[in-house]
Write a protein that holds these residues in place. Sequence first.
Motif, PDB file in Angstrom:
ATOM      1  N   HIS A  94     -89.669 -38.623  12.160  1.00 40.61           N
ATOM      2  CA  HIS A  94     -89.885 -37.832  10.768  1.00 40.61           C
ATOM      3  C   HIS A  94     -91.363 -37.886  10.418  1.00 40.61           C
ATOM      4  CE1 HIS A  94     -85.722 -37.929  10.088  1.00 40.61           C
ATOM      5  NE2 HIS A  94     -85.543 -39.279  10.506  1.00 40.61           N
ATOM      6  N   TYR A  95     -92.123 -38.218  11.322  1.00 44.16           N
ATOM      7  CA  TYR A  95     -93.616 -38.249  10.906  1.00 44.16           C
ATOM      8  C   TYR A  95     -94.193 -36.821  10.431  1.00 44.16           C
ATOM      9  CZ  TYR A  95     -94.584 -43.041  11.859  1.00 44.16           C
ATOM     10  OH  TYR A  95     -94.624 -44.481  11.932  1.00 44.16           O
ATOM     11  N   GLY A  96     -93.731 -35.879  11.205  1.00 41.02           N
ATOM     12  CA  GLY A  96     -93.822 -34.704  10.777  1.00 41.02           C
ATOM     13  C   GLY A  96     -92.990 -34.294   9.425  1.00 41.02           C
ATOM     14  N   LYS A  97     -92.012 -32.957   9.758  1.00 38.38           N
ATOM     15  CA  LYS A  97     -91.173 -32.928   8.767  1.00 38.38           C
ATOM     16  C   LYS A  97     -89.883 -33.747   8.813  1.00 38.38           C
ATOM     17  CE  LYS A  97     -88.732 -28.887  10.970  1.00 38.38           C
ATOM     18  NZ  LYS A  97     -87.401 -29.779  11.046  1.00 38.38           N
ATOM     19  N   ILE A  98     -89.060 -33.795   7.841  1.00 34.81           N
ATOM     20  CA  ILE A  98     -87.666 -34.745   7.750  1.00 34.81           C
ATOM     21  C   ILE A  98     -86.871 -34.032   8.718  1.00 34.81           C
ATOM     22  CG2 ILE A  98     -85.736 -35.976   6.587  1.00 34.81           C
ATOM     23  CD1 ILE A  98     -88.808 -37.238   6.050  1.00 34.81           C
ATOM     24  N   GLU A  99     -86.355 -34.491   9.633  1.00 35.01           N
ATOM     25  CA  GLU A  99     -85.440 -33.919  10.706  1.00 35.01           C
ATOM     26  C   GLU A  99     -83.878 -34.148  10.101  1.00 35.01           C
ATOM     27  OE1 GLU A  99     -85.826 -31.987  13.063  1.00 35.01           O
ATOM     28  OE2 GLU A  99     -88.243 -32.236  13.209  1.00 35.01           O
ATOM     29  N   THR A 100     -83.284 -33.155   9.929  1.00 36.76           N
ATOM     30  CA  THR A 100     -81.862 -33.258   9.561  1.00 36.76           C
ATOM     31  C   THR A 100     -80.963 -32.569  10.437  1.00 36.76           C
ATOM     32  OG1 THR A 100     -82.165 -30.846   8.650  1.00 36.76           O
ATOM     33  CG2 THR A 100     -82.938 -32.779   7.109  1.00 36.76           C
ATOM     34  N   ARG A 101     -79.550 -32.951  10.075  1.00 35.90           N
ATOM     35  CA  ARG A 101     -78.433 -32.535  10.682  1.00 35.90           C
ATOM     36  C   ARG A 101     -77.164 -32.156   9.810  1.00 35.90           C
ATOM     37  NH1 ARG A 101     -76.939 -38.458  13.213  1.00 35.90           N
ATOM     38  NH2 ARG A 101     -76.108 -39.518  11.224  1.00 35.90           N
ATOM     39  N   GLY A 102     -76.135 -31.601  10.322  1.00 40.80           N
ATOM     40  CA  GLY A 102     -75.060 -30.961   9.227  1.00 40.80           C
ATOM     41  C   GLY A 102     -75.128 -29.540   9.070  1.00 40.80           C
ATOM     42  N   LEU A 103     -73.994 -29.179   8.639  1.00 36.87           N
ATOM     43  CA  LEU A 103     -73.933 -27.742   8.207  1.00 36.87           C
ATOM     44  C   LEU A 103     -73.718 -27.563   6.726  1.00 36.87           C
ATOM     45  CD1 LEU A 103     -73.687 -24.659   9.604  1.00 36.87           C
ATOM     46  CD2 LEU A 103     -71.023 -25.205   9.387  1.00 36.87           C
ATOM     47  N   GLY A 104     -72.656 -28.052   6.223  1.00 35.58           N
ATOM     48  CA  GLY A 104     -72.224 -27.771   4.810  1.00 35.58           C
ATOM     49  C   GLY A 104     -72.754 -28.871   4.049  1.00 35.58           C
ATOM     50  N   ILE A 105     -73.013 -30.171   4.659  1.00 41.38           N
ATOM     51  CA  ILE A 105     -73.493 -31.157   4.080  1.00 41.38           C
ATOM     52  C   ILE A 105     -74.451 -31.741   5.211  1.00 41.38           C
ATOM     53  CG2 ILE A 105     -72.998 -33.605   3.167  1.00 41.38           C
ATOM     54  CD1 ILE A 105     -70.405 -32.758   2.328  1.00 41.38           C
ATOM     55  N   ILE A 106     -75.740 -31.916   4.580  1.00 38.95           N
ATOM     56  CA  ILE A 106     -76.724 -32.389   5.526  1.00 38.95           C
ATOM     57  C   ILE A 106     -77.074 -33.800   5.291  1.00 38.95           C
ATOM     58  CG2 ILE A 106     -77.660 -29.938   5.754  1.00 38.95           C
ATOM     59  CD1 ILE A 106     -79.970 -31.015   3.865  1.00 38.95           C
ATOM     60  N   SER A 107     -77.581 -34.555   6.432  1.00 43.23           N
ATOM     61  CA  SER A 107     -78.199 -35.928   6.238  1.00 43.23           C
ATOM     62  C   SER A 107     -79.211 -35.692   7.309  1.00 43.23           C
ATOM     63  CB  SER A 107     -76.967 -36.807   7.192  1.00 43.23           C
ATOM     64  OG  SER A 107     -76.639 -36.396   8.326  1.00 43.23           O
ATOM     65  N   PRO A 108     -79.951 -37.134   7.109  1.00 41.76           N
ATOM     66  CA  PRO A 108     -81.274 -37.109   8.116  1.00 41.76           C
ATOM     67  C   PRO A 108     -80.716 -37.576   9.296  1.00 41.76           C
ATOM     68  CG  PRO A 108     -80.956 -39.218   6.640  1.00 41.76           C
ATOM     69  CD  PRO A 108     -80.028 -38.010   6.036  1.00 41.76           C
ATOM     70  N   ALA A 109     -81.588 -37.127  10.372  1.00 44.33           N
ATOM     71  CA  ALA A 109     -81.110 -37.491  11.669  1.00 44.33           C
ATOM     72  C   ALA A 109     -82.146 -38.804  12.086  1.00 44.33           C
ATOM     73  CB  ALA A 109     -81.640 -36.497  12.698  1.00 44.33           C
ATOM     74  N   LYS A 110     -81.475 -39.629  12.683  1.00 40.20           N
ATOM     75  CA  LYS A 110     -82.156 -40.903  13.474  1.00 40.20           C
ATOM     76  C   LYS A 110     -82.830 -41.682  12.480  1.00 40.20           C
ATOM     77  CE  LYS A 110     -82.529 -39.060  18.017  1.00 40.20           C
ATOM     78  NZ  LYS A 110     -83.382 -38.476  19.081  1.00 40.20           N
ATOM     79  N   CYS A 111     -82.139 -41.713  11.150  1.00 42.80           N
ATOM     80  CA  CYS A 111     -82.717 -42.875  10.204  1.00 42.80           C
ATOM     81  C   CYS A 111     -82.805 -44.091  10.475  1.00 42.80           C
ATOM     82  CB  CYS A 111     -81.924 -42.326   8.826  1.00 42.80           C
ATOM     83  SG  CYS A 111     -82.680 -42.501   7.272  1.00 42.80           S
ATOM     84  N   HIS A 112     -83.784 -44.531  11.006  1.00 41.51           N
ATOM     85  CA  HIS A 112     -84.161 -45.902  11.286  1.00 41.51           C
ATOM     86  C   HIS A 112     -85.374 -46.208  10.732  1.00 41.51           C
ATOM     87  CE1 HIS A 112     -81.271 -45.256  14.524  1.00 41.51           C
ATOM     88  NE2 HIS A 112     -81.106 -46.612  14.514  1.00 41.51           N
ATOM     89  N   LEU A 113     -85.401 -47.491   9.895  1.00 43.35           N
ATOM     90  CA  LEU A 113     -86.693 -47.936   8.999  1.00 43.35           C
ATOM     91  C   LEU A 113     -86.907 -49.419   9.486  1.00 43.35           C
ATOM     92  CD1 LEU A 113     -85.925 -46.149   5.564  1.00 43.35           C
ATOM     93  CD2 LEU A 113     -87.427 -45.296   7.562  1.00 43.35           C
ATOM     94  N   GLN A 114     -88.261 -49.532   8.929  1.00 41.29           N
ATOM     95  CA  GLN A 114     -88.511 -51.200   9.265  1.00 41.29           C
ATOM     96  C   GLN A 114     -88.671 -51.752   7.991  1.00 41.29           C
ATOM     97  OE1 GLN A 114     -92.065 -50.972  11.660  1.00 41.29           O
ATOM     98  NE2 GLN A 114     -90.822 -51.166  13.609  1.00 41.29           N
ATOM     99  N   PHE A 115     -87.970 -52.945   7.617  1.00 41.25           N
ATOM    100  CA  PHE A 115     -88.181 -53.565   6.294  1.00 41.25           C
ATOM    101  C   PHE A 115     -88.688 -54.802   6.436  1.00 41.25           C
ATOM    102  CE2 PHE A 115     -84.649 -50.666   6.090  1.00 41.25           C
ATOM    103  CZ  PHE A 115     -84.635 -50.181   4.757  1.00 41.25           C
ATOM    104  N   LYS A 116     -89.538 -55.335   5.360  1.00 44.01           N
ATOM    105  CA  LYS A 116     -90.123 -56.577   5.332  1.00 44.01           C
ATOM    106  C   LYS A 116     -89.839 -57.041   4.101  1.00 44.01           C
ATOM    107  CE  LYS A 116     -94.117 -55.788   8.289  1.00 44.01           C
ATOM    108  NZ  LYS A 116     -95.388 -55.808   8.687  1.00 44.01           N
ATOM    109  N   LYS A 117     -89.443 -58.259   3.915  1.00 39.54           N
ATOM    110  CA  LYS A 117     -89.034 -58.930   2.676  1.00 39.54           C
ATOM    111  C   LYS A 117     -90.220 -59.271   1.694  1.00 39.54           C
ATOM    112  CE  LYS A 117     -84.697 -61.345   4.230  1.00 39.54           C
ATOM    113  NZ  LYS A 117     -84.243 -62.650   4.407  1.00 39.54           N
ATOM    114  N   ARG A 118     -90.222 -59.054   0.645  1.00 37.24           N
ATOM    115  CA  ARG A 118     -91.063 -59.477  -0.571  1.00 37.24           C
ATOM    116  C   ARG A 118     -90.942 -60.829  -0.977  1.00 37.24           C
ATOM    117  NH1 ARG A 118     -91.643 -57.650  -5.178  1.00 37.24           N
ATOM    118  NH2 ARG A 118     -93.701 -57.579  -5.411  1.00 37.24           N
ATOM    119  N   TYR A 119     -89.618 -61.476  -1.016  1.00 36.00           N
ATOM    120  CA  TYR A 119     -89.144 -62.617  -1.061  1.00 36.00           C
ATOM    121  C   TYR A 119     -87.922 -63.301  -0.220  1.00 36.00           C
ATOM    122  CZ  TYR A 119     -85.755 -60.431  -4.411  1.00 36.00           C
ATOM    123  OH  TYR A 119     -84.888 -59.683  -4.715  1.00 36.00           O
ATOM    124  N   GLN A 120     -87.628 -64.405  -0.220  1.00 35.12           N
ATOM    125  CA  GLN A 120     -86.426 -65.029   0.597  1.00 35.12           C
ATOM    126  C   GLN A 120     -85.249 -65.060  -0.160  1.00 35.12           C
ATOM    127  OE1 GLN A 120     -86.559 -65.115   3.543  1.00 35.12           O
ATOM    128  NE2 GLN A 120     -88.642 -64.562   3.918  1.00 35.12           N
TER     129      GLN A 120
END
Length: 539
Positions: free
Chosen positions: A513-539
């Motif tokens: 997704h560094y270029g445009k957001i990649e999508t999938r689906g015909l009538g209802i669309i969703s993001p493709a390969k939607c993995h993100l890295q998370f870091k906690k702000r608190y425990q």
Amino acid sequence: MSHIIQNNAFLQGPLQRVIEIYEQQVVPRLTTKNKTIGITTAVVMTLVYLIRDRVFKPPRNLRHIPYQGYYDFIKSIYTKETYWDRAHRWTLPFIDSKSSNGLYMRPGRFGYEVHVVNPEAAKKVFLKQDLFPKLDVLKGKERTLNAKFANGPNLVFLNGPHWKTQRMVANPAFHRAQPIQLFGKLTQDLFERMDRLGETADVHDLMERFTLEAIGRAGFGFEFNAIKEDNSPWVHTYNTVNAALQNPWYFLFPSLDQSLLWLSPKRQAAHRELDRFMDMLSEVIKKKRRDIASGVENKHLPDNEKDVLTLLIENEDKGEGALSDEELRSNLHILFLAGHDTTSNALSFALLYLAKYPKIQERAREEILGIMGDEPSEIVPGFDDLKQMDYLNQIIKETLRVNGPVVQVVPRVALEDTELAGTFIPKGSNVIVDVFNIQHSKKVWENPDEFDPDRFDPKSAPKQLSGGAMSWVPFGSGARQCIGMNFSLNEQRVLLSMMLRKYTWSLPEDSVHYGKIETRGLGIISPAKCHLQFKKRYQ
């Protein structure tokens, strides 16, 4: 023309065999060098079954409207071209040309369909429901998976007095059912799941689990255990059905789901999963009636809150109208689709855009911390807090504009000769408001492909060029506007605000997704390969 497509006279047994042979035997053997030849061959094989003037071309009384032909449309399906790519390759260049008035046609499930990308014309379609009632999309398709899922009379597909009666019964229930604290509790459960997953997470899977549990508990007091259990049987059942509903071939060619169903054991299995799902909902309704009769309340909600199913059933006792079990079950199916699938995709896109644009994410976080504080604890926002989240609301609206899950509304049919945008529309024409392309047209929006939440800031210079309220229609508009809109928006506000307090997140190095957001689906669309890295702000 319409009866040819509806009866699928051109779709015989050999076509299905060609499709399966092509997908199973030809595609795996294609090299990069000869893929173009293979795709063209596949398209030509399909078109052999479409060679007749009435199929290749629109009805004669509609040929004054520009159209996308069958060859291009079928090729797009074969190559799995995304809705975004198809729109930017063909539709938007035409719509944004000086010669276009915002109308075009393309093939669909019911023959050639008139697509409306003109906000003023869309306004007429949305507001004149007596002239443009919803098309009976289930007629002749009763044994298809899509028709079985819709399952009879519900708010989405009904017209006339029957629809008005249901809407009158359902309106109070949907307006009263805003379980903010439940959304917050489920977000806390989601955080516990994320703690077990590590730094990188499949956001789309998380959002599907979150919204499925939310609609189960808030909709009718049922626990799917979708968030806490990795292998929840109901998650598997619903996801199997939902994936099958998105298959474009079975959607476009209903015969594959009816007389030719025997050719696909996998599709037969999807039908069995849907039967199981329907039986489950029938039992839920029966149990809910028993619980109401015996005074048992939904344990997931505070005493002053009730789930949607309870409110719908209680209307009977108050004399505000009654729905049969068939109507209740049918509307619960639609509630699943509208309250789960679309909201999970909207949340996935929002999280993805916030990862892609860290400055927007940080600005949103500053707003939320100013409203909810920065204490290292998982605070659930209240109604008053949600009303103050101006910038977060702008982000949600911009997400639904750029990549709203619903790309077009349910087809309407013109009941008499009329006109749209100065173009003659003959009686019986199928008409669709093209949500995606309205929200991406350069005639309607400044820099429409740019993700810019400030375009919804009432204090800044307007970046909307035309169309007024009809330029942003992810929930439709008029009397048929999505009844669950506020439910979905509040769900999004609660989860996103709590996520902003708990985490910072970003795109992994290998993200698509560094270029445009990649999508999938015909009538209802969703993001493709939607993995993100998370870091906690608190425990």
